[in-house]
Scaffold this motif. Structure first.
Motif, PDB file in Angstrom:
ATOM      1  N   THR A 187       0.855  -1.187   0.000  1.00 38.36           N
ATOM      2  CA  THR A 187       0.000   0.000   0.000  1.00 38.36           C
ATOM      3  C   THR A 187       0.892   1.237   0.000  1.00 38.36           C
ATOM      4  O   THR A 187       1.904   1.283   0.704  1.00 38.36           O
ATOM      5  CB  THR A 187      -0.909   0.008   1.232  1.00 38.36           C
ATOM      6  N   VAL A 188       0.532   2.249  -0.789  1.00 39.76           N
ATOM      7  CA  VAL A 188       1.294   3.490  -0.868  1.00 39.76           C
ATOM      8  C   VAL A 188       0.531   4.556  -0.097  1.00 39.76           C
ATOM      9  O   VAL A 188      -0.597   4.908  -0.447  1.00 39.76           O
ATOM     10  CB  VAL A 188       1.517   3.923  -2.326  1.00 39.76           C
ATOM     11  N   LEU A 189       1.151   5.075   0.971  1.00 38.15           N
ATOM     12  CA  LEU A 189       0.458   5.949   1.917  1.00 38.15           C
ATOM     13  C   LEU A 189       1.107   7.333   1.947  1.00 38.15           C
ATOM     14  O   LEU A 189       2.155   7.523   2.562  1.00 38.15           O
ATOM     15  CB  LEU A 189       0.496   5.326   3.316  1.00 38.15           C
ATOM     16  N   SER A 190       0.472   8.297   1.296  1.00 33.15           N
ATOM     17  CA  SER A 190       0.979   9.664   1.329  1.00 33.15           C
ATOM     18  C   SER A 190       0.580  10.339   2.639  1.00 33.15           C
ATOM     19  O   SER A 190      -0.565  10.259   3.067  1.00 33.15           O
ATOM     20  CB  SER A 190       0.402  10.478   0.164  1.00 33.15           C
ATOM     21  N   CYS A 191       1.533  11.016   3.253  1.00 26.44           N
ATOM     22  CA  CYS A 191       1.272  11.764   4.484  1.00 26.44           C
ATOM     23  C   CYS A 191       1.695  13.223   4.321  1.00 26.44           C
ATOM     24  O   CYS A 191       2.042  13.897   5.305  1.00 26.44           O
ATOM     25  CB  CYS A 191       1.998  11.122   5.658  1.00 26.44           C
ATOM     26  N   ASP A 192       1.666  13.709   3.087  1.00 29.20           N
ATOM     27  CA  ASP A 192       2.051  15.090   2.810  1.00 29.20           C
ATOM     28  C   ASP A 192       0.845  16.014   2.804  1.00 29.20           C
ATOM     29  O   ASP A 192      -0.294  15.583   2.603  1.00 29.20           O
ATOM     30  CB  ASP A 192       2.763  15.174   1.458  1.00 29.20           C
ATOM     31  N   ASN A 193       1.114  17.303   3.007  1.00 28.01           N
ATOM     32  CA  ASN A 193       0.071  18.319   2.960  1.00 28.01           C
ATOM     33  C   ASN A 193      -0.241  18.654   1.509  1.00 28.01           C
ATOM     34  O   ASN A 193       0.199  19.662   0.969  1.00 28.01           O
ATOM     35  CB  ASN A 193       0.518  19.590   3.705  1.00 28.01           C
ATOM     36  N   LEU A 194      -0.994  17.781   0.889  1.00 31.90           N
ATOM     37  CA  LEU A 194      -1.373  17.919  -0.506  1.00 31.90           C
ATOM     38  C   LEU A 194      -2.823  17.483  -0.615  1.00 31.90           C
ATOM     39  O   LEU A 194      -3.196  16.429  -0.084  1.00 31.90           O
ATOM     40  CB  LEU A 194      -0.483  17.031  -1.377  1.00 31.90           C
ATOM     41  N   ALA A 195      -3.648  18.295  -1.258  1.00 28.41           N
ATOM     42  CA  ALA A 195      -5.071  17.966  -1.370  1.00 28.41           C
ATOM     43  C   ALA A 195      -5.250  16.600  -2.018  1.00 28.41           C
ATOM     44  O   ALA A 195      -4.634  16.302  -3.034  1.00 28.41           O
ATOM     45  CB  ALA A 195      -5.796  19.040  -2.175  1.00 28.41           C
ATOM     46  N   HIS A 196      -6.100  15.762  -1.416  1.00 27.72           N
ATOM     47  CA  HIS A 196      -6.376  14.419  -1.938  1.00 27.72           C
ATOM     48  C   HIS A 196      -5.053  13.699  -2.226  1.00 27.72           C
ATOM     49  O   HIS A 196      -4.826  13.181  -3.318  1.00 27.72           O
ATOM     50  CB  HIS A 196      -7.234  14.486  -3.197  1.00 27.72           C
ATOM     51  N   ASN A 197      -4.186  13.676  -1.227  1.00 25.11           N
ATOM     52  CA  ASN A 197      -2.806  13.259  -1.479  1.00 25.11           C
ATOM     53  C   ASN A 197      -2.691  11.846  -2.045  1.00 25.11           C
ATOM     54  O   ASN A 197      -1.843  11.578  -2.892  1.00 25.11           O
ATOM     55  CB  ASN A 197      -1.930  13.447  -0.238  1.00 25.11           C
ATOM     56  N   GLY A 198      -3.538  10.928  -1.585  1.00 25.36           N
ATOM     57  CA  GLY A 198      -3.469   9.572  -2.128  1.00 25.36           C
ATOM     58  C   GLY A 198      -3.837   9.518  -3.596  1.00 25.36           C
ATOM     59  O   GLY A 198      -3.141   8.897  -4.410  1.00 25.36           O
ATOM     60  N   ALA A 199      -4.938  10.183  -3.945  1.00 18.65           N
ATOM     61  CA  ALA A 199      -5.364  10.210  -5.347  1.00 18.65           C
ATOM     62  C   ALA A 199      -4.347  10.935  -6.215  1.00 18.65           C
ATOM     63  O   ALA A 199      -4.075  10.526  -7.360  1.00 18.65           O
ATOM     64  CB  ALA A 199      -6.733  10.877  -5.457  1.00 18.65           C
ATOM     65  N   ALA A 200      -3.772  12.019  -5.678  1.00 16.76           N
ATOM     66  CA  ALA A 200      -2.772  12.767  -6.442  1.00 16.76           C
ATOM     67  C   ALA A 200      -1.543  11.909  -6.715  1.00 16.76           C
ATOM     68  O   ALA A 200      -1.008  11.887  -7.832  1.00 16.76           O
ATOM     69  CB  ALA A 200      -2.379  14.034  -5.689  1.00 16.76           C
ATOM     70  N   LEU A 201      -1.094  11.179  -5.705  1.00 19.95           N
ATOM     71  CA  LEU A 201       0.080  10.332  -5.888  1.00 19.95           C
ATOM     72  C   LEU A 201      -0.226   9.182  -6.846  1.00 19.95           C
ATOM     73  O   LEU A 201       0.609   8.801  -7.676  1.00 19.95           O
ATOM     74  CB  LEU A 201       0.548   9.797  -4.535  1.00 19.95           C
ATOM     75  N   ARG A 202      -1.422   8.617  -6.749  1.00 23.49           N
ATOM     76  CA  ARG A 202      -1.813   7.535  -7.653  1.00 23.49           C
ATOM     77  C   ARG A 202      -1.745   7.999  -9.110  1.00 23.49           C
ATOM     78  O   ARG A 202      -1.225   7.288  -9.976  1.00 23.49           O
ATOM     79  CB  ARG A 202      -3.230   7.073  -7.318  1.00 23.49           C
ATOM     80  N   GLN A 203      -2.231   9.215  -9.391  1.00 27.93           N
ATOM     81  CA  GLN A 203      -2.205   9.710 -10.765  1.00 27.93           C
ATOM     82  C   GLN A 203      -0.771   9.903 -11.251  1.00 27.93           C
ATOM     83  O   GLN A 203      -0.433   9.560 -12.392  1.00 27.93           O
ATOM     84  CB  GLN A 203      -2.989  11.019 -10.879  1.00 27.93           C
ATOM     85  N   VAL A 204       0.079  10.457 -10.388  1.00 26.16           N
ATOM     86  CA  VAL A 204       1.479  10.650 -10.769  1.00 26.16           C
ATOM     87  C   VAL A 204       2.144   9.309 -11.071  1.00 26.16           C
ATOM     88  O   VAL A 204       2.814   9.139 -12.101  1.00 26.16           O
ATOM     89  CB  VAL A 204       2.238  11.391  -9.650  1.00 26.16           C
TER      90      VAL A 204
END
Length: 495
Positions: A187-204
């Motif tokens: 599982t890839v777990l973003s913990c950054d201050n970024l809106a919708h961080n999980g979805a944003a990282l998934r798209q990248v």
């Protein structure tokens, strides 16, 4: 007070003498189950602490391998000489409490430990890869949300997919190895201050993978979970004060202590196909949708934090507690949250927005923390859009005023001149620093010219917002107010 330099080093062999400074004397050394990219202060004061508490509450092999991505062998070596141990120095109005954290088992530094990192990522015991790499670490195209193809690191990784340097390159290479070994993905777990961080990282990640292997991109999209999170804890940079506090309380030398406030919060979308620590047993909130909590934090806390930072850099306040102690500044921030930000939020009925506001103001006023305004002012070009501009757009759409929010944006624009109202100069740390400083200088302090120059920066201001007459009128008025009165008098005039 003993000098840290004259004390023995903090290591696991001395833990029996530090039982009052650990979370519990019960401890079984866990196997590594989490790899964390970006082993900075925030992770060590937040997710790592939650993870140790979760293992104490419910067991599990969730030891952490931390990874520095900037070639920082100094941090790696300091922490590994201490066998992964470090101290969290929680500073509140009643003093400092020192806790020694044991969950960190290994620290690697890229690119020096490339083979060791990919060996760890291939280990089926590793079920979560988490990140705190800041917005710029995602290598994300701000316009499309896909991976930024003009990023030099991305270009390198696409050309050398087996020797990646960037976050998307590392994740794609590791996930490809997992797929090819017929193993389960992590599982890839973003913990950054970024809106919708999980979805944003998934798209990248998926857009990067599609450039390498379309079938791999499809597999990642179908099989890999990217839950979004909302994290909150004020964690300043480490100073000699923390090293001295640790030396006094422990009697040992810690080369890597972390200061923080007492408050903490973690809201997590509960999507972990391969399992997770029992974070919900130790105060984290596991939810179906993190968005309402994320927006409340992003706009109420982060938005006012940035407002305080830029007005303070101009007005001469060095720390957040000094700024909020000013009656006019306190009144401005209270009104900004109450009248301009809170009405843009849609929150669960159980969420006490007034109580949240008051808790934020109390946290800002913590005299023990000394959170530097210059630290918060960094990377403004990436922080201003989600923290302030989205709220302004919501206010315009609702036909509501936003004078205080406009003052915050105007303060950032004015901040780019590089000096406070009294002439004191400061550095501007921002990915777009050179371009932004040149644009600000070209305006020669004239408010309309400054506004026009900076509103042309599409990496910060969307064309639609930059063209809205309500925004331009309010922003120009705020810039004029700052130029005529300076920051402190402008704040007072906003009452």
């Amino acid at each position: 007070m003993p000098s840290p330099a004259n004390l023995p080093r903090l290591t696991r062999s001395v833990l029996p003498a530090l039982q009052t400074h650990v979370l519990s004397p019960r401890w079984r050394e866990p196997a590594i189950g989490i790899v964390h990219l970006g082993i900075g202060n925030f992770h060590r004061a937040h997710q790592a602490l939650y993870t140790e508490e979760a293992m104490l509450a419910a067991g599990g092999d969730w030891g952490i391998c931390g990874v520095t991505l900037q070639g920082d062998v100094g941090k790696r070596d300091a922490l590994m000489e201490q066998q992964g141990l470090y101290s969290v120095v929680e500073r509140g109005p009643d003093g400092a409490r020192v806790t020694v954290v044991r969950a960190l088992r290994e620290v690697l530094a890229m690119p020096h430990d490339h083979a060791a990192l990919f060996g760890r990522l291939a280990d089926p015991l590793v079920r979560i890869v988490s990140l705190t790499v800041t917005e710029k670490g995602y290598c994300r195209d701000a316009k499309t949300g896909d991976v930024a193809l003009d990023d030099p690191g991305v270009a390198h990784d696409l050309a050398h997919p087996l020797a990646p340097r960037t976050v998307p390159g590392i994740l794609v290479a590791a996930l490809r190895a997992r797929r090819d070994a017929a193993g389960q993905p992590f599982t890839v777990l973003s913990c950054d201050n970024l809106a919708h961080n999980g979805a944003a990282l998934r798209q990248v990640v998926c857009s990067f993978a599609r450039r390498v292997d379309a079938a791999l991109a499809d597999w990642i999209a179908a099989e890999v979970a990217f839950p979004s999170t909302m994290v909150d804890r004020i964690v300043p940079a480490t100073t000699d004060a923390e090293r001295a506090t640790v030396a006094e309380q422990l009697g040992y030398r810690d080369a890597a202590p972390v200061p923080c406030e007492p408050f903490r919060q973690w809201v997590i979308e509960d999507r972990f196909p391969a399992g997770r620590p029992a974070w919900d047993a130790v105060g984290a909130q596991l939810v179906d949708d993190v968005t309402p909590f994320e927006l409340a934090k992003l706009r109420m806390l982060n938005g006012t934090h940035s407002t305080l930072a830029y007005l303070s850099m101009l007005g001469g306040f060095a720390t957040i507690d000094a700024a909020i102690a000013d009656p006019a500044m306190h009144k401005l921030i209270h009104a900004m949250m109450t009248q301009e930000i809170a009405p843009t939020l849609t929150l669960p009925a159980s969420f006490d927005v007034a109580g949240y506001r008051d808790a934020l103001l109390a946290r800002y006023a913590n005299p023990a923390l000394k959170h530097r305004c210059a630290q918060i002012a960094m990377d403004g070009s990436q922080k201003i859009p989600p923290r302030l501009l989205a709220t302004i757009e919501a206010r315009i759409d609702a036909g509501q005023p936003f004078a205080r929010l406009a003052l915050a944006v105007a303060a950032w624009m004015t901040f780019l001149r590089g000096h406070a109202d009294d002439g004191t100069r400061y550095e501007i740390s921002d990915p777009l620093a050179d371009d932004l400083k040149a644009l600000a200088a070209s305006a020669q302090g004239e408010p309309q010219a400054l506004m026009n120059a900076l509103l042309s920066v599409r990496d910060v201001f969307p064309a639609q917002l930059a063209a809205r007459p309500e925004f331009r009128t309010a922003l120009q008025g705020a810039l004029q107010l700052l130029r005529k009165n300076g920051a402190r008098r402008a704040v007072a005039a906003m009452q």
